[in-house]
Design a protein around this motif. Structure first.
Motif, short mmCIF file in Angstrom:
data_model
loop_
_atom_site.label_atom_id
_atom_site.label_comp_id
_atom_site.label_asym_id
_atom_site.label_seq_id
_atom_site.Cartn_x
_atom_site.Cartn_y
_atom_site.Cartn_z
N ILE A 226 0.84 -0.96 0.03
CA ILE A 226 -0.47 -0.20 0.07
C ILE A 226 1.19 1.35 -0.44
N GLN A 227 0.30 2.23 -0.70
CA GLN A 227 1.01 3.59 -0.76
C GLN A 227 0.29 5.01 -0.47
N GLY A 232 -1.28 15.19 -2.35
CA GLY A 232 0.17 15.04 -3.72
C GLY A 232 1.19 14.12 -3.40
N GLN A 233 1.43 14.20 -2.12
CA GLN A 233 3.08 14.00 -1.92
C GLN A 233 2.96 12.06 -1.01
N THR A 234 3.79 10.94 -1.63
CA THR A 234 3.64 9.53 -0.70
C THR A 234 3.76 9.94 0.70
N ILE A 235 3.73 9.77 1.56
CA ILE A 235 3.06 9.50 3.02
C ILE A 235 4.02 8.62 4.15
N ALA A 236 3.62 7.44 3.30
CA ALA A 236 3.96 5.72 3.85
C ALA A 236 4.16 5.17 2.69
N ARG A 237 5.21 4.10 2.31
CA ARG A 237 4.36 2.43 1.45
C ARG A 237 4.48 1.97 2.83
N ASN A 245 -0.82 0.30 10.64
CA ASN A 245 0.25 1.06 12.45
C ASN A 245 0.99 2.58 12.43
N ASN A 246 0.75 2.73 10.93
CA ASN A 246 2.05 3.78 10.65
C ASN A 246 1.13 5.27 11.49
N PRO A 247 1.90 5.75 12.12
CA PRO A 247 0.89 6.75 13.50
C PRO A 247 0.91 7.82 12.09
N GLU A 248 1.67 8.83 10.66
CA GLU A 248 1.89 9.16 10.50
C GLU A 248 0.46 9.62 9.38
N ALA A 252 -3.22 10.96 9.55
CA ALA A 252 -3.88 11.70 8.03
C ALA A 252 -5.16 11.39 7.45
N TYR A 253 -4.98 9.79 7.74
CA TYR A 253 -6.23 9.16 7.23
C TYR A 253 -7.33 8.51 7.46
#
Length: 256
Positions: A226-227, A232-237, A245-248, A252-253
């Motif tokens: 998953i990306q 408009g910018q990638t914050i995780a992949r 489990n990604n805090p960011e 954000a989502y």
């Protein structure tokens, strides 16, 4: 042993509308038979990415490669001919055409006869029509629509219209399938059937699939990677469990 190469690849892809950077520094690689999710909040730029990957928009920066061929500057029909197909958030079918004709129109590249053969109904015309009809029926059978081949597309329930749209995309013999919120508006039963169909498509046809979807249970169950993009910018992949489990990403989502 040769190095495995991605079917679809972007490098520093971006587009600016006036002074607004809608997508910036978008990098992705998708391999044959792989299913990747692209998620993020509304307005994050997901559909803009799809429009870039299909020639609807021309990037103002970066590159797009399909099977190693640079696609920048090509028109939408050239993207389709090269092997990229997509569906849309809002279903786009020929509603007053039959179900099977909706699929047959996507087999344009398989039509070998000339206009005169079609006008006079020559043997080459009938031979080609028979072959295309058989191919279309085979695709419809994957989605359990073969018994509704002669229905008007408008007569199908919403979930089956979505399946028909995907079947038509498959008829283009693509290498990459872009699915833009395919489960939108579906009930749980229709979503489960869609998930099964997407798995069949990947396994039987070996196509690479990039999926935009807000149904997180579907995304987490079906995607291998998953990306996540925001503004408009990638914050995780990463893997589904890593993204969950990604805090960011939660901030954000997923947490909203």
């Amino acid at each position: 042993m040769s190095e495995r190469k991605p079917v679809l690849k972007t490098e520093r892809l971006g587009i600016t509308f006036g002074g607004l950077r809608a997508v910036y520094d978008f990098n992705i690689e998708i391999y044959e038979g792989e299913l990747v999710g692209l998620i993020g909040p509304n307005g994050a730029g997901k559909t803009t990415v799809f429009n870039l990957l299909t020639g609807v928009y021309q990037p103002t920066e970066g590159e797009i490669y399909l099977d190693g061929e640079k696609m920048n500057g090509k028109k939408t029909h050239q993207f389709v001919a090269a092997g990229i197909a997509r569906t849309f958030q809002n279903i786009r079918l020929f509603h007053q055409m039959s179900v099977i004709d909706n699929v047959k129109v996507a087999f344009g590249k398989d039509i070998k006869y000339r206009m005169g053969a079609a006008f006079f109904r020559t043997p080459s015309y009938w031979k080609t029509e028979k072959e295309i009809t058989e191919k279309a029926m085979n695709l419809l059978s994957i989605f359990h629509l073969e018994n509704k081949a002669n229905y008007l597309a408008s007569a199908l329930p919403y979930g089956e219209q979505r399946k028909l749209e995907i079947a038509r995309a498959l008829a283009t013999d693509m290498k990459v399938l872009l699915l833009d919120e395919p489960a939108a508006g579906m009930n749980p039963t229709e979503t489960a059937e869609l998930l099964e169909c997407i798995n069949i498509i990947r396994d039987r046809f070996g196509v690479a699939i990039l999926l935009i979807e807000h149904d997180m249970s579907l995304v987490m169950n079906i995607c291998e990677r998953i990306q996540v993009i925001s503004f408009g910018q990638t914050i995780a992949r990463g893997l589904p469990e890593e993204i969950a489990n990604n805090p960011e990403v939660i901030e954000a989502y997923l947490g909203k």
